[in-house]
Design an enzyme around this catalytic site. Structure first.
Site, mmCIF file in Angstrom:
data_model
loop_
_atom_site.group_PDB
_atom_site.id
_atom_site.type_symbol
_atom_site.label_atom_id
_atom_site.label_comp_id
_atom_site.label_asym_id
_atom_site.label_seq_id
_atom_site.Cartn_x
_atom_site.Cartn_y
_atom_site.Cartn_z
ATOM 1 N N SER A 115 0.858 -1.200 0.000
ATOM 2 C CA SER A 115 0.000 0.000 0.000
ATOM 3 C C SER A 115 0.882 1.233 0.000
ATOM 4 O O SER A 115 0.554 2.252 -0.601
ATOM 5 C CB SER A 115 -0.906 0.016 1.237
ATOM 6 N N THR A 116 2.010 1.131 0.693
ATOM 7 C CA THR A 116 2.917 2.276 0.762
ATOM 8 C C THR A 116 3.224 2.805 -0.639
ATOM 9 O O THR A 116 3.147 4.014 -0.888
ATOM 10 C CB THR A 116 4.233 1.863 1.460
ATOM 11 N N ALA A 150 0.462 4.998 -2.063
ATOM 12 C CA ALA A 150 -0.049 6.177 -1.337
ATOM 13 C C ALA A 150 0.091 7.414 -2.220
ATOM 14 O O ALA A 150 1.056 7.553 -2.961
ATOM 15 C CB ALA A 150 0.714 6.354 -0.033
ATOM 16 N N GLN A 151 -0.897 8.266 -2.143
ATOM 17 C CA GLN A 151 -0.925 9.408 -3.065
ATOM 18 C C GLN A 151 -0.688 10.734 -2.349
ATOM 19 O O GLN A 151 0.350 11.369 -2.489
ATOM 20 C CB GLN A 151 -2.289 9.469 -3.765
ATOM 21 N N GLY A 195 -0.090 12.221 0.696
ATOM 22 C CA GLY A 195 1.064 12.698 1.429
ATOM 23 C C GLY A 195 1.166 12.160 2.830
ATOM 24 O O GLY A 195 0.501 11.193 3.209
ATOM 25 N N GLU A 241 -5.290 19.141 3.703
ATOM 26 C CA GLU A 241 -6.277 18.106 3.384
ATOM 27 C C GLU A 241 -7.461 18.250 4.311
ATOM 28 O O GLU A 241 -7.357 18.846 5.386
ATOM 29 C CB GLU A 241 -5.654 16.711 3.553
ATOM 30 N N HIS A 293 -12.982 4.524 1.187
ATOM 31 C CA HIS A 293 -12.822 5.760 0.409
ATOM 32 C C HIS A 293 -14.066 5.918 -0.467
ATOM 33 O O HIS A 293 -14.488 4.960 -1.103
ATOM 34 C CB HIS A 293 -11.559 5.682 -0.455
ATOM 35 N N ARG A 342 -15.376 12.128 4.851
ATOM 36 C CA ARG A 342 -15.171 10.924 4.030
ATOM 37 C C ARG A 342 -16.143 9.787 4.396
ATOM 38 O O ARG A 342 -16.763 9.193 3.510
ATOM 39 C CB ARG A 342 -13.733 10.460 4.256
ATOM 40 N N HIS A 367 -10.471 0.881 2.244
ATOM 41 C CA HIS A 367 -9.249 1.657 2.063
ATOM 42 C C HIS A 367 -8.239 1.455 3.192
ATOM 43 O O HIS A 367 -7.064 1.236 2.951
ATOM 44 C CB HIS A 367 -9.648 3.127 1.955
ATOM 45 N N GLU A 415 0.067 -0.515 9.400
ATOM 46 C CA GLU A 415 -1.386 -0.721 9.309
ATOM 47 C C GLU A 415 -1.853 -1.982 10.028
ATOM 48 O O GLU A 415 -2.995 -2.061 10.486
ATOM 49 C CB GLU A 415 -1.811 -0.750 7.829
ATOM 50 N N ARG A 453 -9.536 7.127 10.656
ATOM 51 C CA ARG A 453 -8.185 7.673 10.456
ATOM 52 C C ARG A 453 -8.240 9.066 9.830
ATOM 53 O O ARG A 453 -8.973 9.306 8.880
ATOM 54 C CB ARG A 453 -7.422 6.735 9.535
ATOM 55 N N SER A 508 -1.370 7.695 8.248
ATOM 56 C CA SER A 508 -0.966 6.287 8.335
ATOM 57 C C SER A 508 0.492 6.066 7.929
ATOM 58 O O SER A 508 1.183 5.259 8.550
ATOM 59 C CB SER A 508 -1.901 5.389 7.526
#
Ligand SMILES: Cc1cc2nc3c(=O)[nH]c(=O)nc-3n(C[C@H](O)[C@H](O)[C@H](O)COP(=O)(O)OP(=O)(O)OC[C@H]3O[C@@H](n4cnc5c(N)ncnc54)[C@H](O)[C@@H]3O)c2cc1C
Length: 512
Positions: free
Chosen positions: A39-40, A43-44, A46, A123, A238, A282, A343, A367, A378, A383
């Site tokens: 998943s790392t 990640a998008q 930040g 964010e 998500h 979210r 997600h 995680e 979260r 994360s």
């Protein structure tokens, strides 16, 4: 400590391994695929951190101004719906800056502003601009690649890819190693201590943003070995994953810029559910989409970004323009079919603030762990940070040597296999129907009954992953059944209100 075995090559596993090298410990890192399968890597947005000095920002375009660790703590706790462990949150937020610096020293090139200072973005649910990013929206790869390089270069770290950790070996209630499946052969690898860093379990559900390696292996292995697990009912969805195989994320920023959600009849529906419309929190947007689909009978809703214009979309969202294009959509003209997708798992293997689980010799970071920092929901960009902060703390605890091992009160749960061979698709269907965004007593009972009829198999990696998904599903259903309230990501139609005061964790352990 002479030798430590780390299961997982994402941010948490690699950073723990590199931190362990400060004490000259020999580390073996296992990854069931290649190191880039995590998943790392995907990640998008930040990584959140309040930095000292001129980089700290409150919403100004360059991000410079005032921010504080206190503010990051408050935002994290607010997102967690009264369910965070405050001491753990304080550690997360106050130790962040030191690890961002260390990432920089390891070769991570965070985006910078024209004047050369670190660029920080904002964010949803963060009171200040404190999100560091790389390559705009390619933060995961930008962090993972230098960590992978550093680990491969270190002669004290042995990286073993395509090595599947099937189970933990224990003796007299202590972890002594890992049962590893490699090229079809099973072998026992002894270790002085084991660190679980195996990531999440999006594979439990039909739709997930996670890569295919996220099959809950760490939680399942820890459970079988007797470790306590906590808060498994809390799984963040998500709201807008593109409804194509792999379910790539369409970032919240697209809605932030003005894109709207439409149903199959072309009607904007979000304001029926929340005054904030598409910009509601979210979990609210995800749940509203699920409720709307249940009411209208559809399979997906549509994200309309056409009003943003082709120039702006290409300039502001280059990666998403490419991703949607590869999936066959021209989002300057087409509506994008989207669904909520699993997600991030807030729950996991219970740990203290040094990564120690309830099982002597076993640590958990990233995680797979439930440190208490995320509570019931979260906060975005926390994360990756958790993997760094608690990975380093676990490494420090390991280097410090023997300490009093923590204990935790847990409800004993008996789980038994049924007669039918489990099929992954069937498990995902049951979980998506009854144990996902909207839950209620009757559905949870149906799920528990169905899940109990299946049996897991030992054998190939795929069979073991299926078994782990089945076990994690049973545990999630059991935890969701126990929580008779709605809180954060856990919503019960039959208990729509949140109980007063802070939430108490759902901590379970195997009765057998
Ligand atoms: C699309 C996407 C976007 C995201 N964007 C952000 C973001 O912008 N900011 C943020 O903070 N978070 C983000 N997240 C969440 C974040 O990426 C993850 O929570 C975090 O990377 C988890 O790191 P980890 O090291 O714990 O696990 P992972 O990075 O998932 O790594 C797990 C590792 O364990 C290995 N593994 C698993 N099981 C076994 C086994 N049985 N044997 C051997 N190895 C095993 C895997 O091969 C992998 O190497 C995003 C997640 C996704 C999916």
């Amino acid at each position: 400590m002479n030798s430590v075995l780390v299961i997982g090559g994402g941010i948490a596993g690699l950073y723990t391994a590199l931190e362990l090298r400060r004490s000259d410990t020999h580390v073996t890192v296992l990854a069931k695929g290649t190191l880039a399968e995590s998943s790392t890597w995907h990640a998008q947005g930040g990584i959140a951190a309040v930095l000292p000095g001129p980089h700290a920002g409150v919403g100004s375009p360059t991000g410079h101004g005032q921010d504080s660790v206190e503010s990051h703590v408050a935002d994290t706790i607010a997102a967690g719906a009264g369910h965070c462990d405050e001491p753990a949150v304080r550690i997360l937020c106050s130790e962040a800056a030191a690890h961002i610096e260390r990432l920089g020293a390891l070769g991570t090139l965070f985006d910078r502003t024209a004047d050369g200072s670190l660029a920080v973005g904002r964010e949803a649910a963060h009171a200040a601009s404190r999100i560091l990013h790389i390559g705009g929206d390619a933060t995961g790869e930008g962090i993972a690649a230098p960590l992978i390089r550093a680990a491969r270069k270190d002669p004290g770290i042995s990286v073993q890819e395509h090595s599947f950790a099937a189970d933990l070996a224990t003796r007299n209630g202590e972890v002594t190693g890992v049962v590893v499946l490699r090229h079809g052969e099973q072998q026992m690898v002894p270790a002085d201590a084991v660190v679980l860093a195996s990531g999440g379990a999006g594979g439990i559900f039909q739709h997930s943003t996670n890569p295919s390696v996220a099959t809950g292996d760490g939680v399942a292995a820890a459970w079988r070995a007797g470790a306590a697990v906590a808060d498994l009912e809390f799984f963040q969805f998500h709201p807008t994953a593109l409804n194509v195989p792999g379910h790539p994320l369409i970032s919240e920023a697209v809605r932030g810029e003005g894109a709207v959600l439409l149903d199959a009849a072309g009607r904007r529906f979000m304001t029926d559910y929340h005054p904030g419309g598409e910009l509601a929190p979210r979990d609210v947007v995800s749940r509203s989409i699920a409720l709307h689909l249940a009411r209208t009978g559809g399979q997906e809703v549509f994200l309309d970004a056409t009003s943003l214009g082709s120039d702006y979309l290409a300039r502001r969202f280059p990666t998403l323009t490419a991703v949607t294009g590869q999936a066959g959509f021209d989002w300057t003209r087409d509506l994008l079919p989207v669904v909520p997708a699993a997600h991030y798992w807030m729950g996991g293997v219970w740990t203290d603030t040094h990564g120690r689980t309830s099982l002597p010799g076993l640590y958990a970071v990233g995680e797979v762990a439930r440190t208490g920092v995320h509570g019931a929901n979260r906060l975005a960009s926390n994360s990756l940070l958790e993997g760094l902060v608690f990975g380093a703390r676990a490494a420090a605890a390991l280097a410090a040597g023997p300490a009093e091992w923590p204990t935790v009160e847990a409800d004993a749960v008996e789980l038994a296999d049924g007669p039918m061979q489990a099929v992954r698709g069937d498990v995902q269907r049951v979980m998506s129907e009854h144990v996902s965004l909207v839950r209620e007593d009757s559905g949870l009972r149906i799920a528990a009954k169905q899940l109990a009829e299946w049996r897991s198999a030992e054998g190939s990696r795929a069979e073991r992953e299926d078994a782990n998904l089945l076990l994690c599903s049973r545990l999630m259903a059991a935890a969701a059944f126990r929580r008779r309230e709605s809180r954060g990501a856990h919503y019960r139609v039959d208990f729509p209100a949140m109980t007063e005061g802070p939430g108490s964790p759902t901590i379970l352990r195997s009765a057998s």
